[in-house]
Design a protein around this motif. Structure first.
Motif, PDB file in Angstrom:
ATOM      1  N   GLU A  38      -0.374  40.738  27.432  1.00 20.64           N
ATOM      2  CA  GLU A  38      -0.339  40.314  26.261  1.00 20.64           C
ATOM      3  C   GLU A  38       1.395  40.793  26.651  1.00 20.64           C
ATOM      4  OE1 GLU A  38      -1.553  39.510  23.653  1.00 20.64           O
ATOM      5  OE2 GLU A  38      -3.750  40.536  23.988  1.00 20.64           O
ATOM      6  N   PRO A  39       2.438  39.829  25.916  1.00 24.44           N
ATOM      7  CA  PRO A  39       3.433  39.191  25.679  1.00 24.44           C
ATOM      8  C   PRO A  39       4.575  39.562  24.247  1.00 24.44           C
ATOM      9  CG  PRO A  39       2.521  37.555  24.526  1.00 24.44           C
ATOM     10  CD  PRO A  39       1.245  37.888  24.894  1.00 24.44           C
ATOM     11  N   MET A  40       5.610  39.579  25.179  1.00 26.20           N
ATOM     12  CA  MET A  40       6.213  40.819  24.544  1.00 26.20           C
ATOM     13  C   MET A  40       8.093  39.895  24.328  1.00 26.20           C
ATOM     14  SD  MET A  40       5.204  43.313  23.007  1.00 26.20           S
ATOM     15  CE  MET A  40       7.435  44.684  22.126  1.00 26.20           C
ATOM     16  N   GLU A  41       8.416  39.959  22.545  1.00 25.45           N
ATOM     17  CA  GLU A  41       9.332  39.129  22.336  1.00 25.45           C
ATOM     18  C   GLU A  41      10.592  39.965  23.143  1.00 25.45           C
ATOM     19  OE1 GLU A  41      10.784  36.959  18.723  1.00 25.45           O
ATOM     20  OE2 GLU A  41      11.259  39.333  18.089  1.00 25.45           O
ATOM     21  N   ARG A  48      22.295  35.774  22.444  1.00 20.76           N
ATOM     22  CA  ARG A  48      21.461  34.724  23.858  1.00 20.76           C
ATOM     23  C   ARG A  48      20.070  34.833  22.785  1.00 20.76           C
ATOM     24  NH1 ARG A  48      23.472  37.375  28.524  1.00 20.76           N
ATOM     25  NH2 ARG A  48      23.771  39.448  27.447  1.00 20.76           N
ATOM     26  N   ALA A  49      19.286  33.407  22.732  1.00 15.11           N
ATOM     27  CA  ALA A  49      18.399  33.262  22.229  1.00 15.11           C
ATOM     28  C   ALA A  49      17.169  34.517  23.048  1.00 15.11           C
ATOM     29  CB  ALA A  49      17.659  31.822  23.165  1.00 15.11           C
ATOM     30  N   PRO A  50      16.161  34.456  22.224  1.00 14.56           N
ATOM     31  CA  PRO A  50      15.426  35.336  22.294  1.00 14.56           C
ATOM     32  C   PRO A  50      13.819  35.359  23.698  1.00 14.56           C
ATOM     33  CG  PRO A  50      14.970  34.742  20.563  1.00 14.56           C
ATOM     34  CD  PRO A  50      15.710  34.160  20.458  1.00 14.56           C
ATOM     35  N   LYS A  51      13.620  35.398  24.062  1.00  7.38           N
ATOM     36  CA  LYS A  51      12.440  35.016  25.114  1.00  7.38           C
ATOM     37  C   LYS A  51      10.991  35.552  24.898  1.00  7.38           C
ATOM     38  CE  LYS A  51      15.931  32.632  28.010  1.00  7.38           C
ATOM     39  NZ  LYS A  51      16.380  32.513  29.257  1.00  7.38           N
ATOM     40  N   MET A  52      10.089  34.858  25.018  1.00  8.81           N
ATOM     41  CA  MET A  52       9.012  35.991  25.351  1.00  8.81           C
ATOM     42  C   MET A  52       8.269  36.446  26.697  1.00  8.81           C
ATOM     43  SD  MET A  52       7.007  35.854  21.957  1.00  8.81           S
ATOM     44  CE  MET A  52       6.063  36.454  22.158  1.00  8.81           C
ATOM     45  N   ILE A  53       7.987  37.532  26.836  1.00  5.61           N
ATOM     46  CA  ILE A  53       7.953  37.652  28.471  1.00  5.61           C
ATOM     47  C   ILE A  53       6.769  38.725  28.754  1.00  5.61           C
ATOM     48  CG2 ILE A  53      10.592  37.373  29.034  1.00  5.61           C
ATOM     49  CD1 ILE A  53      10.504  40.182  29.219  1.00  5.61           C
ATOM     50  N   HIS A  54       5.899  38.522  30.254  1.00  8.72           N
ATOM     51  CA  HIS A  54       4.589  39.822  30.506  1.00  8.72           C
ATOM     52  C   HIS A  54       5.292  40.233  31.035  1.00  8.72           C
ATOM     53  CE1 HIS A  54       1.571  37.176  28.387  1.00  8.72           C
ATOM     54  NE2 HIS A  54       2.744  36.003  28.971  1.00  8.72           N
ATOM     55  N   ALA A 175      -3.145  50.762  21.385  1.00 11.69           N
ATOM     56  CA  ALA A 175      -1.685  51.532  20.856  1.00 11.69           C
ATOM     57  C   ALA A 175      -0.987  52.137  22.183  1.00 11.69           C
ATOM     58  CB  ALA A 175      -2.034  52.512  20.200  1.00 11.69           C
ATOM     59  N   PHE A 176      -1.665  52.171  23.187  1.00  5.99           N
ATOM     60  CA  PHE A 176      -1.173  53.328  24.647  1.00  5.99           C
ATOM     61  C   PHE A 176      -0.410  51.997  24.679  1.00  5.99           C
ATOM     62  CE2 PHE A 176      -0.795  53.871  28.700  1.00  5.99           C
ATOM     63  CZ  PHE A 176      -0.149  54.436  29.324  1.00  5.99           C
ATOM     64  N   LEU A 177      -0.969  51.067  25.014  1.00  2.00           N
ATOM     65  CA  LEU A 177       0.000  49.538  26.020  1.00  2.00           C
ATOM     66  C   LEU A 177       0.858  49.356  25.146  1.00  2.00           C
ATOM     67  CD1 LEU A 177      -3.391  47.504  27.342  1.00  2.00           C
ATOM     68  CD2 LEU A 177      -1.300  49.100  28.391  1.00  2.00           C
ATOM     69  N   THR A 178       0.933  48.953  23.288  1.00  2.00           N
ATOM     70  CA  THR A 178       1.893  48.434  23.009  1.00  2.00           C
ATOM     71  C   THR A 178       3.659  49.217  23.066  1.00  2.00           C
ATOM     72  OG1 THR A 178       0.197  47.656  21.094  1.00  2.00           O
ATOM     73  CG2 THR A 178       2.785  47.774  20.399  1.00  2.00           C
ATOM     74  N   LYS A 179       2.617  50.993  23.271  1.00  2.00           N
ATOM     75  CA  LYS A 179       3.904  51.508  23.359  1.00  2.00           C
ATOM     76  C   LYS A 179       4.981  51.381  24.452  1.00  2.00           C
ATOM     77  CE  LYS A 179       4.848  54.209  20.344  1.00  2.00           C
ATOM     78  NZ  LYS A 179       5.125  54.429  19.528  1.00  2.00           N
ATOM     79  N   LEU A 180       3.781  51.449  25.445  1.00  2.00           N
ATOM     80  CA  LEU A 180       4.678  51.401  27.001  1.00  2.00           C
ATOM     81  C   LEU A 180       5.199  50.250  27.013  1.00  2.00           C
ATOM     82  CD1 LEU A 180       4.599  53.012  29.197  1.00  2.00           C
ATOM     83  CD2 LEU A 180       2.323  51.704  29.982  1.00  2.00           C
ATOM     84  N   ARG A 181       4.992  49.229  26.373  1.00  2.00           N
ATOM     85  CA  ARG A 181       5.164  47.347  26.550  1.00  2.00           C
ATOM     86  C   ARG A 181       6.688  47.790  25.539  1.00  2.00           C
ATOM     87  NH1 ARG A 181       0.660  45.217  25.019  1.00  2.00           N
ATOM     88  NH2 ARG A 181      -0.543  44.406  27.215  1.00  2.00           N
ATOM     89  N   THR A 182       6.568  48.438  24.546  1.00  2.54           N
ATOM     90  CA  THR A 182       7.896  49.157  23.914  1.00  2.54           C
ATOM     91  C   THR A 182       9.195  50.144  24.354  1.00  2.54           C
ATOM     92  OG1 THR A 182       6.646  48.125  21.676  1.00  2.54           O
ATOM     93  CG2 THR A 182       9.006  49.069  21.766  1.00  2.54           C
ATOM     94  N   LEU A 183       8.247  50.891  24.829  1.00  7.67           N
ATOM     95  CA  LEU A 183       9.055  51.419  25.236  1.00  7.67           C
ATOM     96  C   LEU A 183      10.587  51.347  27.140  1.00  7.67           C
ATOM     97  CD1 LEU A 183       7.522  55.091  24.520  1.00  7.67           C
ATOM     98  CD2 LEU A 183       9.674  54.310  24.020  1.00  7.67           C
ATOM     99  N   LEU A 184       8.935  50.848  27.718  1.00  4.63           N
ATOM    100  CA  LEU A 184       9.288  49.793  28.411  1.00  4.63           C
ATOM    101  C   LEU A 184      10.575  49.224  28.485  1.00  4.63           C
ATOM    102  CD1 LEU A 184       9.431  49.398  31.622  1.00  4.63           C
ATOM    103  CD2 LEU A 184       7.510  48.304  31.298  1.00  4.63           C
ATOM    104  N   LEU A 185      10.408  47.784  27.786  1.00  2.00           N
ATOM    105  CA  LEU A 185      11.388  46.879  27.682  1.00  2.00           C
ATOM    106  C   LEU A 185      12.463  47.314  26.854  1.00  2.00           C
ATOM    107  CD1 LEU A 185      11.810  43.967  27.528  1.00  2.00           C
ATOM    108  CD2 LEU A 185      10.430  43.743  25.270  1.00  2.00           C
ATOM    109  N   MET A 186      12.551  48.018  25.565  1.00  2.00           N
ATOM    110  CA  MET A 186      13.905  49.071  25.229  1.00  2.00           C
ATOM    111  C   MET A 186      14.731  49.739  26.495  1.00  2.00           C
ATOM    112  SD  MET A 186      12.398  50.465  21.757  1.00  2.00           S
ATOM    113  CE  MET A 186      14.053  51.632  22.136  1.00  2.00           C
ATOM    114  N   SER A 187      14.010  49.933  27.427  1.00  2.00           N
ATOM    115  CA  SER A 187      14.720  50.494  28.251  1.00  2.00           C
ATOM    116  C   SER A 187      15.463  50.165  29.218  1.00  2.00           C
ATOM    117  CB  SER A 187      13.618  51.518  29.246  1.00  2.00           C
ATOM    118  OG  SER A 187      14.438  52.020  30.289  1.00  2.00           O
ATOM    119  N   PHE A 188      14.292  48.661  29.714  1.00  2.00           N
ATOM    120  CA  PHE A 188      14.677  47.781  30.653  1.00  2.00           C
ATOM    121  C   PHE A 188      16.419  47.336  29.734  1.00  2.00           C
ATOM    122  CE2 PHE A 188      15.132  42.966  31.432  1.00  2.00           C
ATOM    123  CZ  PHE A 188      15.569  43.144  33.097  1.00  2.00           C
TER     124      PHE A 188
END
Length: 1252
Positions: A38-41, A48-54, A175-188
C-alpha cells in the motif's frame, strides 16, 4: 487544492528488531511482503510537493554496536525504527523476564538518543487454551502501555493470530501495517530533515578556516544516495548539480584572486588522463581519492560527471548527458588554466578525446540507432570536439608533418600513452573502445590519417544534416589544413572555397582574410596563376593583414606583371581588389558638349595597394549610340535632364565582402540587468543583441560571391586613355579629355588599368554614366521682359539668338517686317551680350538698328558657333482701330448696377491683342513668324444721366494693369452730322493720376437747340502715359472709345409725395400715411411712342403704362395694391396721379419707396421686348387681371403674396400681356433720393431708428 502525487518507493530502510527472534522470523515473510503493498503520502518540509511512495525496508537484529555513534553522518545505514517483538501471555513471565528486557532495550535507545521505537505484542489463541490462569489478553498490553507508553499509547500495538487465515487476523495485520508505515515514514522524514539541516550548517561554514570541500562533498553525496535509493533521481541530481556549481564558483573566485586553501589539493599536476568512466554506476576508486583528499581536478570532475550521467540515464535524458559533457570538457580546460595546474603537452587533448568517445558510446548503449539519428544535433558537438583534439594530437606527435614523426615526437607519444594507464576491465573486451581508438590512432601516420578523416567526414556530414553549415565549413577548413600538410592541395581547395563562400555571404572579414591566405597558398601549389593573382590582389588590399603581408602579396602581383608578354597572354583580373572607383566629375557639370567642344572627365580612384604602382595605361571603354527620337534632344532638353553638379558617386564596398552584407541591419545592443526579487540587489549584468536573428541568418541565394575570373573586355572604337601614371596608395585623381565629334549619347561601360601583362578591369560601371554630344540648329527666341506687354506704352522685349552650329559673320542681320501698329524704338546705347554655351559672358558689343518704311534691320555682332547672343529692344503697340466696348450700362438705374456685378468680376482681366511679326534670319531661307500678345490697360464704359429734360453723359475709365498712368486731354465728341448739339465738359482737371485697379469718371452735359436725334454716335479719346512719364521722339496715340446712345430723351417725370394722417404733423411708425404718385408727360408724341400700346382716337393719343411701388429696403409696408395699369394721354404736362397708403416700419429719415414705370403692351404685340429673367424675378408679384379691361381703374394688381410667372405663355388658359422697360433716360424720377422724417409712436418701448 490538487497535489501532484508521484508514486515512488523507499527501499533499504533499516529496522533494528529486538525481543523474540524466533517469533519475528516466523512473521518476517508476511511482513516483508505486505509492507510495500500500500502507498503512503510523503509530505516534506519547505513547501515541497507531496509524493505517494511505497515502503520497502531492511530488518536487522538489534545490536548495540549497530546504533549510530555521535557525529556519524551516514544516512544509508541509519536505523529509522526499533521494534520489540513479544508473544508473552503470562503475567508472571512478563514480570520476571519481559519487562526487564524491554527496560534494558529502551535504556540503550535513550543512551543513543533513539526515540523511534515500537512494541508489538503477538497474541495466539492456542497459547490461551494452554494457559488457564492467564489474565484477559488486554492485561499484558495494558501493563506494557502503563509501564512504557504512558504518553505514547500508539507505540504499542497488538497483532492477533498473525499466522491464521481469518478476517480477524487480516484486520489485525492491516491495522499493524498502517501503524508501522506511519511510524516508519515519520521517522524517516524527521531524520532526513535533520540530516539536511546539518548539511546546510556545514555548508555555511565554508568560509571558515579548515573547511574541506571533500568532506562536504561526501555529506551531500550521502543525501544524493538516499534520494537515489528512494528512486527520486531528480532530487539526487540536484545534489550533484549543487556540488558542481559550488566547486565551479570557487574555481572562478580563485582565478579572480580569492582562492580557498582546500583548492590546493586540486592543483597538483595531472599524471593520469584516462578520460571519463561512465560504465560504472559508482567509480569507487575516484570516490576514495576524493574522500582521502587525494583527487586531482580531473578526478573530481570525472567522478562528479559520472554520477550525473548515471542519474540522467535513469531519468531517460541521455541527450542532456551530451550537452553537459560538452560543457564539462570546455570548462575543465579553462579551470586547469585558472588553477595553473601543470598538464603535460597533449595530456588534456587525450583526456578530452577519450571523454568524448566515452560519452558517445555510453549514449549509444542506452539508445537505439533511430533515436541517435534523430538527435544528432545533441551529439555532433562531441564529435567535432573529438575531431579537433585528435587533430591537435596529430600535430603534436608529428603525425601530420610531411616527413613523419621524429624521435622527440615518438617519445612524446610514448609519454602520452603511458599516462592513459591500463585499459579498464569493463572496456577490455570492446573492439572499438576509446582507449583502443586513441592508441591505434597514435601508433602510425596511416592509422592517424584514417581515424582523423573518418571523424572529420562524419562530423561534416552530421553538421550538414542538421543545417549547421557554418560549423561544417569550419571543420572542412581544418580538414583543408590537414590536406595542405599532406601535400594534397587539390583536396584542400574544395573545402577552402566552400568556407570562403560562406564567410563572404555573411561578411566575416577576419575569417575571409585567413581563409584567403590558405587558398592563395593552395592555388600557388596547384599552379592556378590567374586565381592566385586574383586572391593575392584581394589580400594586398586587405587591411586585416599586416603591412609586410600586404606588401608581400602586392609584390607577387608586380613580379608577375613585369614578365614579358611573350611568356604568356595577358591576365585580366577584377579591378575592385586593386582599386575602387569612388566618384566621377564632369566638366561641364551637365555632361553636355556640342560637336567640337571639349569634355573633361575626372576619375577619383582609391588605390588599395600598400605601395605605389606604376600604371602603363588607364582606359575607359565608351559605347556610342544614337537614339531614334534624337530630334528631341536639343541642348535645352538635355540640360534639363542632367545632374546639376556633374558629380556621380559610386557605392563604396569593403574589399572582398558581399554587397548583400552592406544591406544587413545595424547591430542593436542593449544592457541587461537581473536583480534579486527579494532585496532588489544586482545579480547579473550583460549585453544582449536584440536583432541577432537578423544578423546571423543564412544567405544561400547568392551563387558565387567570390570575384569570378575570366573577365572579358569589350572592343570599341571609342576609348578614353591616360598613360604612364603612378597610383599612390589611397585617393588618386585622373583626368580624361575628349572632343565631341559625332552627336549622340556616349555611355561609359568599362574601366581598365594595365600594369605590365596584367589588366585590372571594372566590367560594368554602375550607376550608368553618360555624356551627350549635340549638334543644334540656330534658334531665335523673342519673349517679353515682363509678365505681360501693355499696349500704348513702350515695352521691352528680349531677343535671344542661339547660334548652334552656325557662326555669326560680319554683316549678318535680323530683318523685321515693320507693322504700323508696332514700331521698334531705337536707343543708341543698346548693347548685345555674347555668352558661351556654359552661360559664361564672353563679350559685349553695340547694337545697330536701321529702320526703313517696311523693314527694321538689326545688325548682329560676330559670334562663334554654339554661343548665345542676347539683347533687349523697346516696342510700342499702337492699335490701328479704336477699341469699342459695347457695355451700355446705365449708372442712373440702381437695379441694373446691382445686376452687373457678376459681369464686372468676369471682365476684371485685361483685353488682349496679338501682333504678329515676321523675322528673316541669316541662317535660314525661311521667315520666322512670332506673335506678341499685348494687353489693353484700360476698360471704359458709359452711362446717361438725367435731370428732368437735361442730359449728361458719364464715361468711366478703369485701370486694369499693375502700373499707374497720367491721363490728359480727355475729349468727347459727336461723330454724327448733327450740328445743333454740343457737349460741354464738366471736368475741372486737365491731368489726372490713376493707380492700379482704380477708376476715373468724366462727365459732359448734352445740349441741343432743336429736336434731339433718336440715335447719337459718340467718340471718346484721352491721352495717357506711364507715371513717371518717359519722353520719346514718337508721339503716342490716345486711347479711344466709341459708343452709341438711342432713345434717351425724357418722356415721363415720376414724383412721389408722402403726407401724414390728417391732423398729424409728422409720420409715425405703425401709422398709415398717404402716398401720392404723379406721372407727368414731358413731351409730345414722338416716334418712340408709336408702338402697340398707343391708341389714337380723333387726334387724341393714349398709351398704357404700368406702375409699381417697391420698397426693397423694407422700410415701408404698402397697404392695398402696390401696382397697376393706367391709360396715359400722350401730351405735354398730361398728369396721372395714384393714391395709396403706406406704413413706416422704422423711425428716422426714411427714403421714399421706389416707383417703377413700364410700357404695357397687349399680348398680340409681335416685336415687344419681354423683360429679362432678372427683372421678372425682382417683380415676381406682377400679374394681369383676368378681365384685361381698357379702363385703368379696373386693372388691378393682386396682393404681394400671390406669385405668378410673367414669362409664362398663358395664364389660366388666356394669353398674357407684355411689359417693356423704358430706355435709360426716358423716365426721370424726381423724388429719387428724397427722405421723410418718421417719429416713433408713444407706446413703443423699444426705439428703432433707421439711419440712411
Amino acid at each position: 487544492m490538487y497535489w501532484t502525487r508521484i508514486i515512488s518507493r523507499i527501499s533499504y530502510h533499516y529496522f533494528l528488531g529486538a525481543g523474540d527472534q524466533s517469533l519475528f522470523s516466523s512473521l518476517y515473510p508476511i511482513l516483508s511482503q505486505q509492507l510495500p503493498r500500500e502507498p503512503m503520502e510523503w509530505r516534506r518540509s519547505y513547501g515541497r510537493a507531496p509524493k505517494m511512495i511505497h515502503l520497502e525496508s531492511n530488518f536487522v537484529q538489534f545490536k548495540e554496536e549497530l546504533l549510530p555513534k555521535e557525529g556519524n553522518k551516514a544516512l544509508l545505514t541509519f536505523p529509522f525504527l526499533h521494534i520489540y517483538w513479544t508473544e508473552c501471555c503470562d503475567t508472571e513471565v512478563y514480570k520476571a523476564t519481559v519487562k526487564d528486557d524491554i527496560t534494558k532495550w529502551q535504556n540503550v535507545l535513550k543512551v543513543h538518543s533513539s526515540l523511534d521505537w515500537l512494541i508489538v505484542v503477538v497474541e495466539c489463541d492456542a497459547k490461551k487454551k494452554n494457559k488457564t490462569n492467564i489474565l484477559p489478553r488486554t492485561s499484558i498490553v495494558d501493563k506494557i502501555r502503563n509501564d512504557f507508553c504512558n504518553k505514547q499509547s500508539e507505540r504499542c500495538v497488538v497483532l492477533s493470530d498473525p499466522l491464521k487465515d481469518s478476517s480477524r487476523s487480516q484486520e489485525s495485520w492491516n491495522a499493524f501495517l498502517t501503524k508501522l508505515r506511519t511510524l516508519l515514514l515519520m521517522s524517516f522524514t524527521k531524520n532526513l530533515g535533520k540530516f539536511e539541516d546539518d548539511m546546510r550548517t556545514l555548508r555555511e561554514k565554508r568560509t571558515e578556516p579548515g573547511w574541506s570541500f571533500c568532506e562536504y562533498f561526501m555529506v551531500q553525496e550521502e543525501l544524493a544516495f538516499v534520494f537515489e535509493m528512494l528512486q527520486q533521481f531528480e532530487d539526487a541530481l540536484v545534489q550533484y548539480d549543487e556540488l558542481d556549481a559550488l566547486f565551479s564558483q570557487y574555481v572562478v573566485n580563485f582565478g579572480a584572486g580569492d582562492g580557498a586553501n582546500w583548492l590546493t589539493f586540486f592543483c597538483q599536476p595531472v599524471r593520469s588522463w584516462n578520460g571519463l568512466i561512465l560504465r560504472k554506476p559508482i567509480d569507487m576508486e575516484k570516490r576514495e581519492l576524493i574522500q582521502n583528499q587525494e583527487a586531482t581536478l580531473l578526478d573530481l570532475r570525472s567522478y562528479l560527471f559520472s554520477r550525473q550521467c548515471t542519474l540522467l540515464i535513469f531519468l531517460q535524458r541521455p541527450w542532456e548527458v551530451s550537452q553537459r559533457a560538452l560543457e564539462l570538457l570546455h570548462n575543465c580546460v579553462q579551470e586547469l588554466k585558472l588553477l595553473e595546474v601543470s598538464v603535460p603537452p597533449g595530456a588534456l587533448d587525450c583526456w578530452v578525446f577519450l571523454s568524448c568517445l566515452e560519452v558517445l558510446q555510453r549514449i549509444e548503449g542506452c539508445c537505439d540507432r533511430s533515436q541517435i539519428d534523430a538527435n544528432i544535433s545533441h551529439t555532433v558537438g562531441l564529435w567535432s570536439y573529438a575531431t579537433e583534439k585528435l587533430n591537435s594530437l596529430g600535430y603534436l606527435c608529428g603525425l601530420v608533418s610531411e616527413k613523419g614523426p621524429n624521435s622527440e615526437d615518438l617519445n612524446r607519444t610514448v609519454d602520452l600513452l603511458a599516462g592513459l594507464g591500463a585499459e579498464r576491465p569493463e572496456t577490455a573486451n570492446t573492439a572499438q573502445s576509446p582507449y583502443k581508438k586513441l592508441k591505434e590512432a597514435l601508433s602510425s601516420v596511416e592509422a592517424f590519417e584514417k581515424h582523423y578523416l573518418d571523424l572529420s567526414h562524419a562530423t561534416i556530414e552530421m553538421y550538414k544534416n542538421i543545417g549547421r553549415n557554418r560549423s561544417a565549413k569550419l571543420v572542412g577548413k581544418n580538414l583543408a589544413e590537414f590536406y595542405m600538410k599532406k601535400k594534397s592541395p587539390q583536396k584542400a581547395e574544395v573545402y577552402l572555397q566552400g568556407a570562403l563562400k560562406t564567410y563572404l555571404a555573411e561578411g566575416w572579414s577576419l575569417l575571409i582574410t585567413h581563409t584567403r591566405k590558405q587558398l592563395a597558398e593552395c592555388q600557388k601549389h596547384l599552379g592556378q596563376i590567374e586565381n592566385y593573382l586574383q586572391t593575392s590582389s584581394l589580400l594586398a588590399g586587405d587591411n586585416n593583414l599586416t603591412e609586410e603581408e600586404r606588401k608581400h602579396f602586392c609584390q607577387e602581383i608586380l613580379d608577375f606583371a613585369k614578365q614579358s608578354t611573350e611568356e604568356g597572354q595577358k591576365v585580366i583580373l577584377s579591378m575592385h581588389s586593386f582599386a575602387q572607383l569612388k566618384n566621377l566629375h564632369f566638366d561641364p557639370p551637365n555632361a553636355l558638349v556640342h560637336v567640337g567642344g571639349t569634355l573633361s572627365i575626372e576619375l577619383t580612384l582609391a588605390n588599395q595597394m600598400p605601395i605605389s604602382v606604376k600604371v602603363d595605361q588607364i582606359a575607359i571603354n565608351v559605347h556610342f549610340s544614337i537614339e531614334k527620337n534624337s530630334y528631341r534632344k536639343t541642348a535645352e532638353w538635355l540640360t534639363k535632364h542632367k545632374t546639376s553638379n556633374g558629380i556621380i558617386s559610386f557605392p563604396s564596398e569593403v574589399v572582398g565582402l558581399s554587397l548583400a552584407r552592406s544591406s544587413l541591419p545595424v547591430l542593436e545592443l542593449y544592457e541587461m540587468y537581473e536583480r534579486s526579487p527579494s532585496d532588489n540587489s544586482l545579480n547579473t549584468t550583460g549585453i544582449i543583441c536584440k536583432n541577432v536573428h537578423m544578423l546571423l541568418r543564412r544567405q544561400e541565394s547568392s551563387s558565387s560571391l567570390e570575384i569570378s575570373t575570366g573577365l572579358t573586355l569589350e572592343d570599341g572604337a571609342h576609348m578614353l586613355k591616360c598613360s604612364n601614371l603612378i597610383l599612390e596608395p589611397g585617393v588618386n585623381k585622373i583626368t580624361f579629355r575628349t572632343q565631341g565629334k559625332e552627336p549622340g549619347t556616349y555611355t561609359l561601360r568599362q574601366l581598365c588599368i594595365s600594369v605590365g601583362k596584367m589588366q585590372f578591369a571594372l566590367p560594368h560601371i554602375y550607376p550608368i554614366v553618360q555624356y551627350d554630344v549635340y549638334s543644334q540648329e540656330p534658334q531665335l527666341k523673342v519673349e517679353p521682359c515682363t509678365d505681360s506687354l501693355l499696349a500704348g506704352i513702350p515695352q521691352k522685349i528680349k531677343f535671344t539668338v542661339m547660334t548652334g552650329h552656325y557662326t555669326i559673320k560680319n554683316g549678318d542681320t535680323l530683318q523685321l517686317s515693320n507693322a504700323d501698329a508696332m514700331p521698334v524704338l531705337y536707343h543708341p546705347e543698346s548693347k548685345a551680350v555674347i555668352y558661351s554655351n556654359t552661360k559664361e559672358k564672353a563679350s559685349e558689343a553695340s547694337l545697330t538698328i536701321q529702320s526703313s518704311e517696311k523693314i527694321t534691320s538689326i545688325s548682329l555682332p560676330m559670334a562663334p558657333a554654339y554661343h548665345v547672343i542676347a539683347f533687349e529692344l523697346e516696342v510700342l503697340y499702337l492699335p490701328s482701330t479704336p477699341i469699342c466696348m459695347m457695355e451700355n450700362e446705365n449708372l442712373v438705374s440702381k437695379e441694373p448696377r446691382r445686376k452687373s456685378k457678376g459681369k464686372e468680376m468676369s471682365h476684371s482681366c485685361m483685353a488682349t491683342v496679338d501682333q504678329k511679326v515676321t523675322i528673316d534670319c541669316p541662317w535660314s531661307i525661311y521667315s520666322t513668324i512670332i506673335a506678341l500678345t499685348f494687353s489693353i490697360p484700360f476698360k471704359a464704359k458709359h452711362s446717361i444721366l438725367s435731370a428732368g429734360k437735361r442730359k449728361y453723359i458719364q464715361i468711366c475709365v478703369q485701370n486694369m494693369s499693375e502700373i499707374s498712368f497720367q491721363l490728359s486731354d480727355s475729349n468727347l465728341r459727336n461723330s454724327g452730322i448733327c450740328t445743333d448739339l454740343s457737349l460741354e465738359p464738366l471736368n475741372s482737371k486737365t491731368e489726372q493720376h490713376i493707380h492700379s485697379r482704380q477708376a476715373v469718371f468724366f462727365v459732359w452735359e448734352l445740349k441741343w437747340a432743336k429736336e434731339l436725334p433718336s440715335c447719337l454716335q459718340c467718340h471718346f479719346s484721352m491721352s495717357f502715359c506711364s507715371a513717371p512719364s518717359e519722353e520719346h521722339s514718337l508721339s503716342l496715340k490716345p486711347y479711344t472709345y466709341e459708343f452709341q446712345l438711342e432713345n434717351f430723351f425724357t418722356l415721363y417725370n415720376v414724383k412721389a409725395e408722402i403726407s401724414p394722417q390728417f391732423g398729424a404733423e409728422y409720420c409715425k411708425t405703425g401709422s398709415l400715411c398717404s402716398l401720392e404718385v404723379s406721372i407727368t408727360r414731358l413731351s409730345e408724341l414722338l416716334d418712340v411712342d408709336k408702338d402697340e400700346a398707343l391708341t389714337e382716337s380723333d387726334g387724341y393719343s393714349t398709351t398704357k403704362l404700368m406702375y409699381e411701388v417697391v420698397d426693397n429696403s423694407s422700410n415701408w409696408a404698402v397697404c392695398g395694391k402696390s401696382s397697376g395699369v393706367i391709360s396715359m394721354p400722350v401730351a405735354i404736362q398730361a398728369t396721372h396721379k395714384v393714391h395709396m397708403e403706406v406704413m413706416p416700419l422704422f423711425a428716422g429719415y426714411l427714403p421714399f419707396p421706389d416707383v417703377r414705370l413700364f410700357k404695357y403692351l397687349p399680348h398680340h404685340s409681335a416685336h415687344s421686348l419681354q423683360l429679362d429673367a432678372d427683372s421678372w424675378i425682382e417683380n415676381d408679384n406682377l400679374s394681369v387681371d383676368k378681365t384685361m379691361d381698357d379702363q385703368a381703374d379696373s386693372s388691378s394688381i393682386k396682393s404681394r403674396g400671390s406669385i405668378h410667372s410673367g414669362a409664362s405663355a398663358e395664364h389660366k388658359g388666356l394669353p398674357m400681356p407684355r411689359l417693356q422697360s423704358f430706355s435709360p433716360g426716358q423716365v426721370f424720377n424726381s423724388s429719387s433720393g428724397m427722405q421723410i422724417l418718421v417719429i416713433p409712436s408713444k407706446d413703443d418701448h423699444i426705439l428703432e431708428v433707421n439711419v440712411t
